[in-house]
Motif scaffolding. Structure first.
Motif, PDB file in Angstrom:
ATOM      1  N   LEU A   7     -11.246 -16.777 -27.508  1.00 41.98           N
ATOM      2  CA  LEU A   7     -11.587 -16.555 -28.906  1.00 41.98           C
ATOM      3  C   LEU A   7     -10.680 -17.389 -29.809  1.00 41.98           C
ATOM      4  N   TRP A   8     -11.251 -17.818 -30.924  1.00 44.00           N
ATOM      5  CA  TRP A   8     -10.501 -18.564 -31.928  1.00 44.00           C
ATOM      6  C   TRP A   8      -9.754 -17.580 -32.817  1.00 44.00           C
ATOM      7  N   LEU A   9      -8.476 -17.858 -33.047  1.00 47.18           N
ATOM      8  CA  LEU A   9      -7.662 -16.959 -33.859  1.00 47.18           C
ATOM      9  C   LEU A   9      -6.775 -17.728 -34.821  1.00 47.18           C
ATOM     10  N   ASP A  10      -6.602 -17.153 -36.008  1.00 53.78           N
ATOM     11  CA  ASP A  10      -5.534 -17.545 -36.915  1.00 53.78           C
ATOM     12  C   ASP A  10      -5.071 -16.271 -37.606  1.00 53.78           C
ATOM     13  N   GLY A  11      -4.135 -16.399 -38.545  1.00 53.75           N
ATOM     14  CA  GLY A  11      -3.702 -15.231 -39.304  1.00 53.75           C
ATOM     15  C   GLY A  11      -2.394 -14.647 -38.814  1.00 53.75           C
ATOM     16  N   LYS A  12      -2.097 -13.459 -39.317  1.00 47.76           N
ATOM     17  CA  LYS A  12      -0.887 -12.737 -38.952  1.00 47.76           C
ATOM     18  C   LYS A  12      -1.253 -11.309 -38.594  1.00 47.76           C
ATOM     19  N   ASN A  13      -0.484 -10.729 -37.665  1.00 45.69           N
ATOM     20  CA  ASN A  13      -0.718  -9.340 -37.235  1.00 45.69           C
ATOM     21  C   ASN A  13      -2.176  -9.126 -36.866  1.00 45.69           C
ATOM     22  N   VAL A  14      -2.687 -10.015 -36.019  1.00 47.15           N
ATOM     23  CA  VAL A  14      -4.094  -9.972 -35.625  1.00 47.15           C
ATOM     24  C   VAL A  14      -4.309  -8.822 -34.641  1.00 47.15           C
ATOM     25  N   LEU A  15      -5.304  -8.006 -34.916  1.00 43.35           N
ATOM     26  CA  LEU A  15      -5.629  -6.858 -34.064  1.00 43.35           C
ATOM     27  C   LEU A  15      -6.995  -7.088 -33.421  1.00 43.35           C
ATOM     28  N   ILE A  16      -7.016  -7.014 -32.079  1.00 43.74           N
ATOM     29  CA  ILE A  16      -8.239  -7.303 -31.332  1.00 43.74           C
ATOM     30  C   ILE A  16      -8.615  -6.088 -30.496  1.00 43.74           C
ATOM     31  N   ASP A  17      -9.801  -5.559 -30.713  1.00 41.47           N
ATOM     32  CA  ASP A  17     -10.338  -4.468 -29.896  1.00 41.47           C
ATOM     33  C   ASP A  17     -11.288  -5.053 -28.861  1.00 41.47           C
ATOM     34  N   LEU A  18     -11.088  -4.694 -27.595  1.00 44.29           N
ATOM     35  CA  LEU A  18     -11.912  -5.210 -26.515  1.00 44.29           C
ATOM     36  C   LEU A  18     -12.377  -4.083 -25.613  1.00 44.29           C
ATOM     37  N   THR A  19     -13.459  -4.326 -24.883  1.00 43.63           N
ATOM     38  CA  THR A  19     -13.951  -3.392 -23.877  1.00 43.63           C
ATOM     39  C   THR A  19     -14.055  -4.117 -22.542  1.00 43.63           C
ATOM     40  N   LEU A  20     -13.500  -3.508 -21.506  1.00 40.37           N
ATOM     41  CA  LEU A  20     -13.533  -4.091 -20.162  1.00 40.37           C
ATOM     42  C   LEU A  20     -14.461  -3.284 -19.277  1.00 40.37           C
ATOM     43  N   ASN A  21     -15.408  -3.980 -18.614  1.00 37.27           N
ATOM     44  CA  ASN A  21     -16.175  -3.340 -17.552  1.00 37.27           C
ATOM     45  C   ASN A  21     -16.046  -4.177 -16.290  1.00 37.27           C
ATOM     46  N   GLU A  22     -16.857  -3.895 -15.275  1.00 42.00           N
ATOM     47  CA  GLU A  22     -16.696  -4.597 -14.001  1.00 42.00           C
ATOM     48  C   GLU A  22     -17.059  -6.064 -14.087  1.00 42.00           C
ATOM     49  N   GLN A  23     -17.825  -6.462 -15.091  1.00 45.82           N
ATOM     50  CA  GLN A  23     -18.338  -7.816 -15.165  1.00 45.82           C
ATOM     51  C   GLN A  23     -17.677  -8.687 -16.226  1.00 45.82           C
ATOM     52  N   GLN A  24     -17.254  -8.074 -17.344  1.00 40.91           N
ATOM     53  CA  GLN A  24     -16.779  -8.916 -18.436  1.00 40.91           C
ATOM     54  C   GLN A  24     -15.821  -8.176 -19.356  1.00 40.91           C
ATOM     55  N   LEU A  25     -15.096  -8.985 -20.113  1.00 42.18           N
ATOM     56  CA  LEU A  25     -14.212  -8.492 -21.153  1.00 42.18           C
ATOM     57  C   LEU A  25     -14.864  -8.855 -22.479  1.00 42.18           C
ATOM     58  N   THR A  26     -15.275  -7.840 -23.224  1.00 37.72           N
ATOM     59  CA  THR A  26     -16.059  -8.056 -24.444  1.00 37.72           C
ATOM     60  C   THR A  26     -15.201  -7.828 -25.682  1.00 37.72           C
ATOM     61  N   ILE A  27     -15.320  -8.722 -26.639  1.00 34.95           N
ATOM     62  CA  ILE A  27     -14.611  -8.575 -27.916  1.00 34.95           C
ATOM     63  C   ILE A  27     -15.447  -7.687 -28.829  1.00 34.95           C
ATOM     64  N   ASP A  28     -14.897  -6.561 -29.223  1.00 31.74           N
ATOM     65  CA  ASP A  28     -15.605  -5.633 -30.095  1.00 31.74           C
ATOM     66  C   ASP A  28     -15.322  -5.884 -31.570  1.00 31.74           C
ATOM     67  N   LYS A  29     -14.074  -6.189 -31.874  1.00 33.50           N
ATOM     68  CA  LYS A  29     -13.696  -6.351 -33.274  1.00 33.50           C
ATOM     69  C   LYS A  29     -12.394  -7.132 -33.362  1.00 33.50           C
ATOM     70  N   VAL A  30     -12.284  -7.970 -34.381  1.00 28.43           N
ATOM     71  CA  VAL A  30     -11.040  -8.703 -34.644  1.00 28.43           C
ATOM     72  C   VAL A  30     -10.696  -8.526 -36.116  1.00 28.43           C
ATOM     73  N   ASP A  31      -9.505  -8.016 -36.379  1.00 26.62           N
ATOM     74  CA  ASP A  31      -9.032  -7.846 -37.749  1.00 26.62           C
ATOM     75  C   ASP A  31      -8.021  -8.940 -38.093  1.00 26.62           C
ATOM     76  N   SER A  32      -8.047  -9.393 -39.340  1.00 22.68           N
ATOM     77  CA  SER A  32      -7.043 -10.303 -39.904  1.00 22.68           C
ATOM     78  C   SER A  32      -7.110 -11.706 -39.318  1.00 22.68           C
ATOM     79  N   SER A  33      -8.318 -12.207 -39.026  1.00 22.10           N
ATOM     80  CA  SER A  33      -8.441 -13.573 -38.548  1.00 22.10           C
ATOM     81  C   SER A  33      -9.688 -14.226 -39.143  1.00 22.10           C
TER      82      SER A  33
END
Length: 349
Positions: free
Chosen positions: A97-123
């Motif tokens: 994932l592309w990121l910039d900013g400060k104090n970046v908060l990333i919510d992810l979900t992991l299952n058997e097949q993939q790591l999914t990005i749910d939400k990114v704050d401050s980027s």
């Protein structure tokens, strides 16, 4: 559609197993967290052993144990494409994932097949990259005309000129326009406005653009080319003719589709005193020969014989088919991304 040789940005690294924990979290809000530079919150029922976070060039790389919130303190400003991988149950599963900013908060979900990005704050860069991807996909899906797509890509390059995302967008632009010298020059001039650190970024296309702009002639005597009998051959150019070079390989569907079109419209060469020469990058002689024997096309075909010294490399050809119109001195008069483009060029003369 053209077939492209591209470098896939995939990092394969050995993860160090840390204390195992079974994780099932809910997304966090920034108000309840003491945040570091990059912060990961992973929801999963799986056992996570460790996490790896790194910018795409791996100038900073972090192997971390699992925690409710994985905190990453970086030395460089956040402005890059980042790898996030987890090691779980003997598997490596990750995303970028592309990121910039400060104090970046990333919510992810992991299952058997993939790591999914749910939400990114401050980027803002993350949001901009997703907007770009969605808009570009829509243009391609709707089959927008080339002018519209090129204008969109140029606009996005300018929008993201202060981030390395611009290099990725330039890559998409070059995939469409590598054989149009004026368009390559236009984008190269835009990218020259970047800071030196961005110009030299890990995924920069600047060297490719320079090579595309610098190549002005084909010098056959510098390369080993083989004929249909797998014997080294020499190409001699007649001063009275022009030559169209067809760069292709057997497992390139758009190349083979063009061959059928060329065969149907072969008189265009006789009418314009142009000779066609096919130049294959196939490493397997038998595969190449069987294809040519089966179709018995009337034009000359040769094959590059030395992988370490290829004409296609020196001409910076990485999307196929590519065509180059040359004179008897090898000077390049024009380049094309399809036989249809060549036909249009000839018919307008």
């Amino acid at each position: 559609m053209r077939l492209q040789f591209s470098i896939s940005i995939v990092c394969i690294l050995l993860f160090v197993a840390c204390g195992k924990q079974t994780t099932k979290n809910t997304a966090h809000s920034k108000e309840h967290l003491d945040l570091s530079d990059i912060n990961l919150v992973i929801q999963s029922d799986a056992t996570i052993d460790s996490i790896w976070v790194a910018d795409i060039g791996q100038e900073e790389s972090f192997f971390l144990p699992y925690k409710d919130t994985i905190k990453v303190d970086v030395q460089r400003a956040i402005n890059d494409l980042y790898n996030v991988y987890v090691h779980t149950n003997g598997k490596r599963i990750g995303t970028q994932l592309w990121l910039d900013g400060k104090n970046v908060l990333i919510d992810l979900t992991l299952n058997e097949q993939q790591l999914t990005i749910d939400k990114v704050d401050s980027s803002a860069l993350y949001n901009g990259s997703k907007d770009y991807e969605a808009a570009y996909k829509e243009l391609l899906t709707s089959k927008a005309d080339s002018t519209t797509i090129d204008k969109f890509l140029i606009s996005e390059i300018r929008t993201h000129i202060d981030t390395p995302l611009s290099h990725a967008i330039v890559g998409n632009f070059l995939a469409r326009n590598q054989n149009d010298r004026d368009k390559v020059d236009h984008v190269y001039r835009i990218m020259r406005m970047q800071t030196d650190s961005l110009k030299d970024h890990f995924i920069t296309n600047n060297k490719l653009m320079v090579s595309l702009l610098d190549v002005e002639a084909v010098k056959f005597d510098q390369y080993d080319l083989g004929d249909i009998h797998n014997q080294k051959t020499t190409i001699t150019l007649d001063p009275s003719k022009l030559y169209l070079l067809d760069f292709w390989f057997v497992k390139c569907p758009p190349c083979l589709a063009d061959h059928k079109r060329i065969a149907k419209n072969y008189t265009i060469f006789e009418e314009n005193n142009i000779a066609l020469i096919g130049v294959s990058r196939d490493d397997k002689y038998t595969l190449w020969k069987n294809y040519l024997d089966k179709h018995d096309y009337p034009w000359v075909n040769v094959r590059e014989q030395k992988p370490e010294k290829r004409l296609t490399y020196d001409l910076s050809i990485w999307a196929y088919p590519t065509y180059a119109l040359i004179d008897h001195k090898g000077s390049i008069q024009a380049r094309f991304s399809s036989f249809a483009q060549f036909e249009n060029y000839i018919n307008k003369k």
